[in-house]
Each structure stands twice: as C-alpha cells, then as structure tokens.
Enzyme design. Structure first.
Site, PDB file in Angstrom:
ATOM      1  N   ASP A 227       0.867  -1.183   0.000  1.00 26.57           N
ATOM      2  CA  ASP A 227       0.000   0.000   0.000  1.00 26.57           C
ATOM      3  C   ASP A 227       0.902   1.230   0.000  1.00 26.57           C
ATOM      4  OD1 ASP A 227      -1.833   2.048   0.430  1.00 26.57           O
ATOM      5  OD2 ASP A 227      -3.045   0.863   1.828  1.00 26.57           O
TER       6      ASP A 227
ATOM      7  N   ARG B 228      -0.053   4.414  -0.333  1.00 28.90           N
ATOM      8  CA  ARG B 228      -0.778   5.661  -0.086  1.00 28.90           C
ATOM      9  C   ARG B 228      -0.186   6.436   1.086  1.00 28.90           C
ATOM     10  NH1 ARG B 228      -6.785   3.288   0.099  1.00 28.90           N
ATOM     11  NH2 ARG B 228      -5.598   1.631   1.142  1.00 28.90           N
TER      12      ARG B 228
END
Length: 631
Positions: A151, A153
C-alpha cells in the site's frame, strides 16, 4: 525516535489553504441524492488535485466540536476509476463511496476524495495487477510482483486538508487501521473509528479476504456468508451481491434535515421572491434531505411516510420560507399522486428515481376529446405550483362530463410567465396551455378513481399512505405553511422586543412596555390556538386506520373546520405581530412583511377560504348532506 510520519509532518513548510468552494448536487445510480460543498486547496504536500466534499452544517459542527460537541464524520476515499465510475465488482470502492456519502450527509462531516488510484500505484499499474490476479495472485502479491509496496498511499495531504478546515478531531469512517495510524501521526485526533459495511460479492471475496489477512482490515467475512454469495444453490437463500436496502430517510432523520435547512431558507427568502421560483441551491438541498421522496412508496426507493410527517415537514419548512414550504409540499404530494397511477405509468415516471417532479393544476378544467390511441386535450390551466422545477404536469380535463387527469411532459406544454403576486412569489405558480395535444390512453385516468382510497397504486404498493383519499393531503399544505410562517413571525417579534430600543418612548426595550407585553401575549395565544387546531386536524387523519374509510361526514367536517380555524388564527397572530413591529417591518425585504403577504395569499386559497368551509362543516356536523360533494 522520530517516526516516518512525524518526519513527513515536520517537513511541511506551510499549511494548506482553501483555494475555492463550490456547491455541487450529487446523484448516484440508485437515485440517492446529496448536496456537497466541494473544496480545493493550495499547498498540498504531494501537489495533487485532491478534493474535500463537505456535507451538512459542517461549520456549525466544527464550532460545536470545539465546545465538546459531536466531531465530524470523515471518510478518506482513494480514487478508484474502475469501481467509482464504471461499477467494477472486483473491489468494494463504489459501494463504499455511496455508503460514505449517505452516512456523512446524515451526520455532517467530510469525504476526502484522494487521487491515489490503486492504493497509490496508479491506474495502469492497478490494471496490470488485475492481470496478475487472474493468474492466481492476490492483490498484494500482484503489487509486489510489479515492484510496488502493499500500500503506497500517503495521507499527509489528507491531514493538511482537515487542518485547513479546522477538523483536527474526527470520527473516521474506515475498516483500514493504517488510515487511523497515519492521521494520528500527522496530528489529527481520531475520536472514534466507525466501521464501513462489508460489500461482499462473488467477484471481490478474494480481494476482501486479502485486505483482512494482509493489512488487518476489520472485515467480518463469516464462512457462511461467503458460501451463500459463492454458491447460490446453498441451503440458505443467497443475499444480493451488494445488499440492497432502502436508503430513504425515516421520520426523525428527515425532520432533522429539514430543521438544518431553515437558516439557509431564511437567508435566501428575499432572493426566492425576486426569482419567483426556488433557487437551484434550495432545490438541491430539498432533494438531498429526502423531502420530495417522503411520500414515495418504499418499493420505489421512497420513504413511504405518513400524513403526520408530511404535514410537519411543510410546517417546519415554512418557518424558513413559506414559498419553499408551499412548493416542496406540493411537489412531494404530487409524487404521491403519481404513485396512485397504474403500473405502466409508474414504470415510466419513476424510472429516474423515487421522486419524479410534477406540477398539478385543476383550475380551470380543460377538455379532452377521444382520438385513436388516446385523447386530444386543450386548456389553459392556472396555479401550476412548482412547474419551474417539474418534468411532468398533472392536468384536470373533462370528457363527456367525467373529470379526468392527464399526465403530460411539461416540455410539450406552453408555459406562461404570469406569476406576479403580492405573496408566495417564490412558488413560480405559472400557467400552462395546450391546444389539441395528444396524450396516450394510459396517461389519462378517471379522477374519482385516482382520488379514492382504492386506487390502482394502492393495489401495487402496501404503503398505508396510498390508501389515504386524495382530498386529505390536498387540504394540508396551506394551513401547515400558514402555521409555520406564523411561528416564525412570533419568534421574530419576541427577538425584536427583547433587544430593540423603543422610539419615542421611555422604555429601554420594547418588551418593557405594558402594551407591547399584552400584544405579544395576544399573538402568542393566537399562535397556540392555531397550533391546537392544526394538531387536532392531523390527529384525525393520522390515526391507526390508515385507509380512513370510516371517516364519516362529521369527521370530514371536523377535519376541514380545524384546518380553516388554524389558518385564521395563524393569520391573526401575524397581523398582531406586524402591527406591533414598527415601520421597519413594512420594508419589502423585511421578513415580517414577507410573512404577512405570504399568509394573506395562503388564506385566499380554497383550502382555507373560511365562508364556504364554515357552511359545509356546519352541514357535516349537523348530520346534513354536503352540498359540495368534494368536501
């Protein structure tokens, strides 16, 4: 030791600032609507065009939160073109976005739409990962195979956006623990973590399971539930891929939403008068609040609410703006009228959602001539309230002495801009004309059938409100609007008396005058009388017997009489207030002057015309036959 996120926060040289704000009405494929204030920003750390969508009275909520009240509900939603726009079922992003907008609209708060496609790896890489998933890898294994992290982000920009609007403490709507951890490290307090729903389908079950197993998402994927989705032939019936629920607001929620609109309706009241129709911002907010769908059947996505809630909504809206209450009340009522038609018409008009907007007018009655396949109608109809916002028109016509109703697209009619009045100017109740206009058979129905308790729609939908005779609701709007307007007038009178210095008197405040005190008591008493009569009328028609088939002539007489007397008392309360409010209240822009003009026009409506009502009510109460059958 400084954490990674703390070092990011420390590296920010300047806070973000709000760049622009614009109101945008939203509509989702299932018909759900909401109004968002969309904010853009300067100075975001990653330089991307992230958006913050604000819902509800967020300014007031932030103020209350600073005093220990409720904190705003916030969702960080990463962009997903495939799921949000195209409805891909390989993820749960689209249903989560839809769910978040509804929850935040109801609670008040923010949805941050973050341009971080594919958990931060980008759109093309996400689609490459999809191809690898088709070979057997899960979503995280596919990311790693492409050289990406699980991930990627970063929520630094999200924290900046929240800080820029003053939301430093939030209730976070998420199943992802990483979002809460990052925001906390970036200085945002997580007062509560609110889980989202589990939007399970055959196409995304492995994706959801991977999120649960790899990154500790709080997802309850019970084996039995997964089995029912994957094997529709299992012993228990399979639920739909994404659980279908009626999202229309219930009575408490819709009344709360209407109360939140009142200050903005008051701010726009003068502009509404000048426009001679409702502003688009008001229409968008009414739609978002669920006002137009409150009488729509539940099976069509509406609320299916009762007479009492409907009357209360009109009353409360009128505390903000009588023109808005009148227009919204009738447009909602006309949705209910359309739901009384046969199935073929319902499929046509409700195709776009649970609240098709239609004007309705029966004065004067037009003519209908039978032609092959339908009728040719002609007429000049007046008082088409809400027509400026409507797609359809319900028109009264007569064929061989039988009163009928024709359903016609507004685009096929000529609209005459004639609504220049002293009061209720914002209703845009203009005229409509047609000459030998063809209307197909299925869109012309007997008025007596549509108006009865046993109408075609009542055989399709179980909602009790559809068994209510048409005349019951037709008579409610004017007295409810008059009462709400009078309540606003007395409220303004009291406020003015308490703070204003009297002219040419020795009193410091007007409230110190004995005569002013007596006048206020009179106005208050008239308002109490109006309220009691109105409550009695609503009680008569909102009882346990939803069909109202046993409401005899005496009951109908008492209903109409109570409404008429409520209207009279409301008007007297407004008159007393206006007479005691000085010369400034005579300015056209003054709320009291506008209320007085609006209520005067309301009292001229047939549903509040006191002389014929007194006559017919007297006959009904005495056990005599009504001389006006429609009474």
């Amino acid at each position: 030791m400084t954490t990674f996120f703390e070092s990011i926060a420390a590296s920010l040289t300047a806070p973000a600032t709000v760049r622009s704000r614009v109101t945008v009405p939203l509509r989702f494929p299932d018909g759900f609507t909401a109004v968002a204030e969309v904010l853009t920003f300067h100075g975001l750390a990653d330089g991307k065009e992230h958006l913050l969508l604000a819902f509800g009275d967020w300014d007031g909520m932030l103020h209350d939160a600073a005093d220990g009240g409720n904190t705003p509900l916030v969702r960080l939603h990463s962009e997903c073109l495939t799921g949000d726009v195209f409805g891909s079922e390989r993820c749960d992003c689209g249903p989560q976005l839809r769910e978040a907008v509804e929850q935040i609209s109801a609670a008040g708060g923010f949805l941050l739409y973050l341009r971080q496609e594919g958990r931060g790896i980008g759109l093309y890489s996400k689609l490459d990962a999809y191809a690898l998933q088709d070979t057997g890898l899960d979503t995280y294994e596919a990311n790693r195979a492409l050289g990406h992290g699980d991930d990627e982000r970063d929520y630094t920009a999200a924290a900046q956006m929240l800080d820029a609007v003053g939301a430093t403490s939030v209730r976070l709507l998420t199943n992802n623990p990483d979002k809460a951890a990052q925001l906390t490290s970036l200085g945002i307090t997580i007062a509560e973590q609110v889980p989202t729903g589990v939007h399970l389908s055959e196409a995304n079950h492995r994706y959801l399971a991977a999120k649960r197993d790899h990154t500790a998402h709080t997802l309850d994927l019970a084996p039995a539930a997964v089995e029912r989705v994957l094997d529709p032939a299992a012993d228990e019936p399979a639920p739909p891929a994404v659980e279908t629920v009626n999202t229309a607001p219930g009575p408490g929620r819709i009344l709360d939403r209407v109360d939140a609109l009142i200050p903005r309706l008051r701010e726009r009241a003068e502009a509404t008068e000048q426009l001679r129709r409702l502003p688009e911002s008001t229409m968008a907010e009414l739609k978002a609040a669920g006002v137009f769908e409150m009488l729509s059947p539940k099976a069509l996505g509406g609320s299916g609410l009762g007479v009492d809630t409907y009357a209360e909504v009109v009353r409360r809206l009128s505390r903000g703006c009588a023109s808005t209450a009148w227009t919204a009340g009738h447009l909602a009522e006309h949705v209910w009228m359309l739901a009384r038609w046969p199935q073929r018409v319902q499929q046509e008009v409700f195709a776009g959602g649970p609240a098709p907007l239609a004007a309705a007018t029966g004065a004067p009655v037009g003519t209908a001539e039978k032609v092959t396949g339908g009728y040719a109608i002609s007429g000049h109809w007046s008082f088409a309230s809400g027509v400026m916002h409507s797609e359809w028109a319900l028109l009264a016509v007569q064929h061989h002495g039988v009163r009928m109703q024709a359903l016609v697209p507004v685009a096929e009619l000529e609209l005459l801009d004639v609504w220049h009045t002293a009061g209720l100017r914002g209703t845009g109740s203009n005229d409509l004309t047609a000459e030998q206009l063809f209307v197909p058979d299925h869109r012309v129905q007997d008025w007596a059938l549509l108006g009865s308790a046993d109408n075609p729609g009542s055989r399709i939908h179980p909602d009790p409100i559809l068994h209510t005779p048409m005349a019951i609701l037709l008579n409610l709007v004017a007295p409810s609007a008059a009462l709400g307007a009078a309540e606003h007038a007395v409220e303004l009178f009291r406020e003015g008396m308490m703070v204003r210095r009297g002219k040419n008197t020795v009193e410091t405040r007007q409230s110190d005058s004995l005569l002013a005190q007596a006048r206020f008591a009179q106005a208050y008493g008239q308002l109490a009388t109006a309220r009691l009569h109105w409550e009695e009328a609503v009680r008569l028609v909102a009882g346990a017997d939803a069909r109202l088939s046993n409401l005899d002539d005496g009951g109908r007489a008492a209903y109409r009489l109570s409404l008429a007397l409520s209207g009279e008392a409301s008007a007297e309360a407004v008159r007393l207030v206006a007479a005691g409010s000085g010369g400034s209240a005579q300015r056209l822009a003054h709320p009291l002057q506008r209320i007085q003009r609006d209520v005067n026009v309301l009292l001229s409506h047939p549903t509040l015309a006191i002389d014929p009502i007194l006559e017919q009510a007297g006959r009904g109460l005495l056990g005599l036959v009504f001389t006006v059958p429609s009474f």
